[in-house]
Structures are given as C-alpha cells and as structure tokens.
Design a protein around this motif. Structure first.
Motif, short mmCIF file in Angstrom:
data_model
loop_
_atom_site.label_atom_id
_atom_site.label_comp_id
_atom_site.label_asym_id
_atom_site.label_seq_id
_atom_site.Cartn_x
_atom_site.Cartn_y
_atom_site.Cartn_z
N GLN A 73 -2.28 2.32 4.30
CA GLN A 73 -2.07 1.86 2.93
C GLN A 73 -3.32 2.06 2.08
OE1 GLN A 73 -0.54 -2.18 4.08
NE2 GLN A 73 1.23 -1.57 2.82
N TYR A 102 -1.88 9.70 -0.01
CA TYR A 102 -1.66 8.33 0.45
C TYR A 102 -1.40 8.36 1.95
CZ TYR A 102 0.73 3.88 1.27
OH TYR A 102 1.11 2.65 1.76
N ASP A 134 -0.13 5.97 4.83
CA ASP A 134 0.48 4.67 5.09
C ASP A 134 0.10 4.10 6.44
OD1 ASP A 134 1.88 6.69 6.35
OD2 ASP A 134 3.81 5.67 6.20
N ASN A 158 1.99 0.69 -1.62
CA ASN A 158 3.15 1.11 -0.86
C ASN A 158 3.49 2.53 -1.28
OD1 ASN A 158 4.72 1.00 -3.26
ND2 ASN A 158 5.12 -1.18 -2.91
N ASN A 159 4.53 3.10 -0.69
CA ASN A 159 4.84 4.51 -0.94
C ASN A 159 5.04 4.81 -2.42
OD1 ASN A 159 4.68 5.08 1.76
ND2 ASN A 159 6.88 5.00 2.13
N ARG A 160 5.68 3.87 -3.14
CA ARG A 160 5.99 4.14 -4.54
C ARG A 160 4.78 3.96 -5.45
NH1 ARG A 160 11.92 1.67 -5.90
NH2 ARG A 160 13.11 2.85 -4.37
N CYS A 215 2.42 6.72 -4.89
CA CYS A 215 2.89 7.98 -5.45
C CYS A 215 2.54 8.06 -6.93
CB CYS A 215 4.40 8.10 -5.24
SG CYS A 215 5.11 9.64 -5.83
N GLU A 224 14.91 4.20 0.71
CA GLU A 224 13.86 3.40 0.11
C GLU A 224 14.16 2.99 -1.33
OE1 GLU A 224 10.26 5.61 0.41
OE2 GLU A 224 10.19 5.53 2.60
#
Length: 538
Positions: free
Chosen positions: A41, A54, A56, A76-78, A81, A350
């Motif tokens: 993260q 990124y 994770d 987080n992934n979003r 991004c 997701e």
C-alpha cells in the motif's frame, strides 16, 4: 535496503521492484531477509526514470527506488490509481537522470488533488476511478465483440497447433521474399499538388483514409488523406524503408490504406489469404529485416528486401502451411483475450455499486514534501482556453495561450535552444544562424509563431543567455541563405529560419527557470518556440 539484481536469485515469493517501466516495476520474485521488505500500500518511485507504481503487497527494491507512503490513512487500488495519474502528469516534462529526481527537487513538486471541506477527498478519487473503470469495461466489451473474441475457448485444432509449436514439432523452411510476395503500386493520384498539403492528423469524414509513413507505432499511421487522392489496397503488408527508428518495421493492414511517404506495400502472391496469416507474416518479416536495415541502409524492396529469406512453417509436402499460421494466430488471439477478460472481471469485482454521476471537486495541490502534505496549500489553477502544442522539427509550445491570440503576430516569443557547451559557444558568437526546418509545409500557426520570435535563448540546462533579435525572422530555402549565416540542424531541412542577434548585448529577462520549460512535452533537446512567461519565475 537495496538488492543488486546481479547478486540475487529469482524464483522466490516476494516482488523485486526496479526502475523498469514494465510489469508494474516488478523484475521478478525473490526470497531475502523479510526485515528489509517495504510495506505494501505504498508507491515505488524510480528515482532517475520517474517510473511510478502502486505496490499493494510488500516488496524488495533495487537501486535508486524511493518509497512514498501516505502520511494520513492508507492507499487502495483506486485512490492510488488516481494519485499515480496526477504524479505522472507532474513529472511528465522532466528529463531522464537522477539529478532531476533527487530529494530536494521532489520536495518542491506539487500534485493536483481533489479537496472537500479542506481535506483531501479520497472518496472522490475512488468514485472517479470507479467511473473510469465502468467506461473501460464498456470499451473492452465493444472490442471483444468487434473482433469476435468473447469466446476464448481454444478449439482442438488450436490446442494442437500450440502444442506442436511448444514441443518444437513444426517444420520450418526459408523462403525468399520475392518468391512469396509482390510489391504493389500505390501512387498519389492528385496530380500537380503536394500530398503533404492534403492530409489531416485526425480522421474526419473528408480525410478518412489511413496513409502510411515512416512512423513507429500506430500501425505506421500518422496522417489521413482523401480516399480519392490515393491508390488503396486492403489485406496487405506495409514496409517502412526509411527513418531513424522506423526503417525495417512491418505492419499488417486489414482495411484500405494508402502510401504517404517512406514506405511501400506488398501482397501475398496467389490466392487471397486470411488477415490472420498476414499478422503471422508481418512478425516473420520484421524479425528478419528490422535488425539489418536503417536510415543509412534503407529497407527498399528492389535488390534488398526482396532477396531476404524468412522462415515459415511447412506442411508434410514442404509447402508453406498457411492453415497452421492462421490457426496459431487465432489461438494467440484467444489467449490474449482470456487475459483481457480476466482483467475486466477483476475490475468489475472491485467496482462500487453506487457511482457518482457528476462530481465537481474543489481543486488544490499537495506537495511531496512531508511538512506540506499535512497542510495542503490552497491553490486556484490558472486556466487557458487552449494549450497550444504544435509538433514539428522546431515545435511550438505556447502554454496559457488562446489560439486566436496566436494570429496577431505580437506575442514576442522566445526560441529556446538546448545545445552542448562546445557548440553553444560557436553558435552564440555567430550572431547569425540558419536553423533547419524539416517540414516542407507549415501550418499558419507555425509560420506566425516563427515570425513572432523576438528572443533566441541558448543554454545547456544552466546559465541561459538570451539575445534580442535585431531583425525579424525570415524563412528561406537553402539556396537563399545569405552569406555569413551559420547553418544549424541542416540535415534533411527543406527550409531555414534566419535568426540575427547582437552578441555584444544579451537581453535582461530576469530570473529564468530553464529546466521547468525545456522539459515540457517531448522537446527536451529540440529547439522550440515558447512564451516568455513560461520560462520566467518572476
């Protein structure tokens, strides 16, 4: 702790992140002392290449990788991004090299982020990326449908072809290019005109025909012409015969195309073959000719490419196995589609169920400097009606300028020229230079910009010295260059921009930030025309 790639063994459990721009920065997987793992993260930052990803999961790093951690909360992934996009935009204009991304410089970089009630709005970031994901899924579905790739299950014949290939059971035989291909005539049909005056960089109803030139990528297509102006062919291969980085490239074209410049078309002799076979042939040809041809040794057909031999699969009779080529390409397409569909499904899982339909956040900036990240500085960005960047051998880069303003010829622009110290001294003291322009045809904006240059500025990343032009610039052909002008960038130039300046009286333009401006876009080492405001700190 960094781990040297030459001193580790791959095949382990944990990611090993380096400065590559591929595969999310992951070179492979290793097992080392987990005490040296970096937290997941977080964002990995390649210090001299600005490769930003990124991560994770926990990971090890190679040389010159910085770890960026969110000070408050977790990525987080979003949200990551969104931030990656903002950061890459902030760093897009930096030149390659560790000096550009040392810690002192990084601390001064600001990144635009959305705000809500004085706080960084991570909810907006996640919702916005979610909306983008939705649109992306639609595009993927449309692509799969267009090329009939929704069904990615391999047929028995496709599985058998793959197994034969992987087990080395395919028979291969060399064939001379002129045995199996014929060059096609594709003349320009608008007599008495220059084709460069009758093309568009964007596809329109009028300019609808893709035309091939010496371009790397995008299937060799950089311009579009009128269909009636060109001899067209479909289901063919194009070969780029000229260009510093394009000579020897091969492209397959299913739809009608024409030839713009520096390329030619060839077609399989005999019966029409499926387009999938042309995809196979394209790879076989390029593998042979791209390494051996160049701008100095052009990949022309006669007595050169036509005599080259390429290896193709053969059947039990020693004949070219067209069916195998088609089958193996279909199998490869399905395998690629399988990966795309799996990726699409991961995105779909997701996605949030409730997406914001229209979100307009208040904009601010955050700094990469830790002390500023806790206290974002309110900043209202200046907006322009149109940010003008016109490509060319001498590009035009006019930030915060409306196109209508460009036509008044009163801008007082600067021609910036990054030039090595030795050549810079010779050029500065010349007082008169003839700068090569490769384009035979210039747009109105280019011509006006060149004629509006008031200053010329020479530098090599430091100690810039600007001079006021003593005469209005002129565009001439080579034969009309007056005596006493020093030619610069003359190779391949069709016209020359004449610049005259008094070497005894440099201009006083105040504090100039060369690095900030010269790194804009893809013009790091090219001379280019820009506004005075874009290079001034005042």
């Amino acid at each position: 702790m960094k781990f040297d790639a030459n001193k580790i063994s791959f095949g382990g459990k944990y990611r090993y992140v380096v400065r590559t721009s591929q595969n999310n920065g992951i070179k492979g997987y290793i097992d080392e002392d987990t005490a040296f793992l970096n937290d997941g993260q977080t964002i990995s930052f390649g210090q001299d290449t600005a490769t930003i990803f990124y991560q994770d999961l926990p990971y090890f790093t190679g040389d010159k990788i910085k770890i960026l951690t969110l000070l408050n909360g977790c990525l987080n992934n979003r949200s990551a991004c969104y931030l990656l996009g903002a950061m890459r935009k902030a760093f897009a204009n930096f030149q390659w090299g560790v000096d550009s991304f040392n810690e002192n410089i990084l601390k001064e970089i600001y990144v635009f982020v959305p705000m809500s009630q004085g706080e960084v709005d991570f909810n907006y970031m996640e919702e916005y990326v979610g909306l983008l994901n939705s649109e992306y899924i639609k595009k993927i579905d449309s692509f799969l449908e267009k090329y009939s790739l929704e069904d990615y299950v391999l047929t028995g014949a496709e599985e058998a072809a793959l197994h034969r290939l992987l087990r080395g059971e395919v028979s291969w035989k060399p064939f001379a290019m002129n045995e199996i291909f014929a060059p096609l005539k594709a003349p320009y049909l608008r007599k008495g005109t220059r084709r460069q005056d009758h093309v568009s960089r964007i596809r329109t109803k009028e300019f609808c025909l893709p035309v091939i030139c010496a371009k790397r990528g995008n299937n060799g297509i950089m311009k579009f012409g009128r269909r009636e102006d060109y001899t067209t062919h479909s289901n063919v291969l194009s070969i780029i015969y000229n260009g510093a980085i394009a000579a020897g490239l091969v492209y397959a074209h299913e739809e009608d195309v024409g030839i713009f410049t520096d390329s030619y078309l060839i077609k399989w002799k005999g019966e029409e073959i499926p387009f999938d076979v042309n995809l196979f042939l394209r790879t076989a040809i390029q593998k042979k000719i791209f390494p051996i041809y160049s701008r100095e040794q052009k990949a022309t057909w006669q007595n050169r490419v036509e005599t080259e031999e390429i290896y193709l699969p053969t059947d039990s009779n020693g004949e070219i196995d067209v069916e195998f080529m088609q089958t193996i390409v279909r199998a490869e397409k399905k395998m690629a589609a399988r990966k795309v569909i799996a990726y699409k499904n991961d995105i779909a899982k997701e996605m949030a169920t409730n997406m914001a339909q229209e979100i307009k956040p208040h904009c601010t900036t955050i700094s990469l400097h830790p002390s500023l990240a806790n206290n974002p500085v309110e900043f209202e960005p200046m907006m322009a009606a149109e940010d003008i960047f016109i490509e060319g051998s001498v590009p035009v880069d006019l930030p915060k300028t409306e196109r209508s303003h460009l036509l008044d010829e009163k801008l007082g622009l600067v021609l910036m020229y990054a030039i090595s110290p030795k050549a810079r001294k010779k050029t500065e003291t010349a007082g008169k230079i003839a700068l090569g322009i490769k384009e035979e045809s210039l747009s109105k904006e280019q011509e006006v910009s060149y004629m509006s240059v008031k200053y010329v500025l020479f530098h090599y990343w430091k100690n810039p010295v600007p001079y006021v032009l003593s005469q209005k610039p002129r565009l001439v052909i080579k034969d009309d260059i007056p005596d006493g002008y020093l030619p610069r960038l003359a190779d391949g130039a069709s016209r020359f921009l004449l610049l005259e300046y008094n070497t005894e009286t440099p201009a006083d333009l105040g504090t100039l930030n060369i690095l900030k401006t010269q790194r804009r876009g893809h013009i790091r080492y090219l001379p280019f025309v820009t506004t005075l405001e874009s290079i001034s700190d005042g």
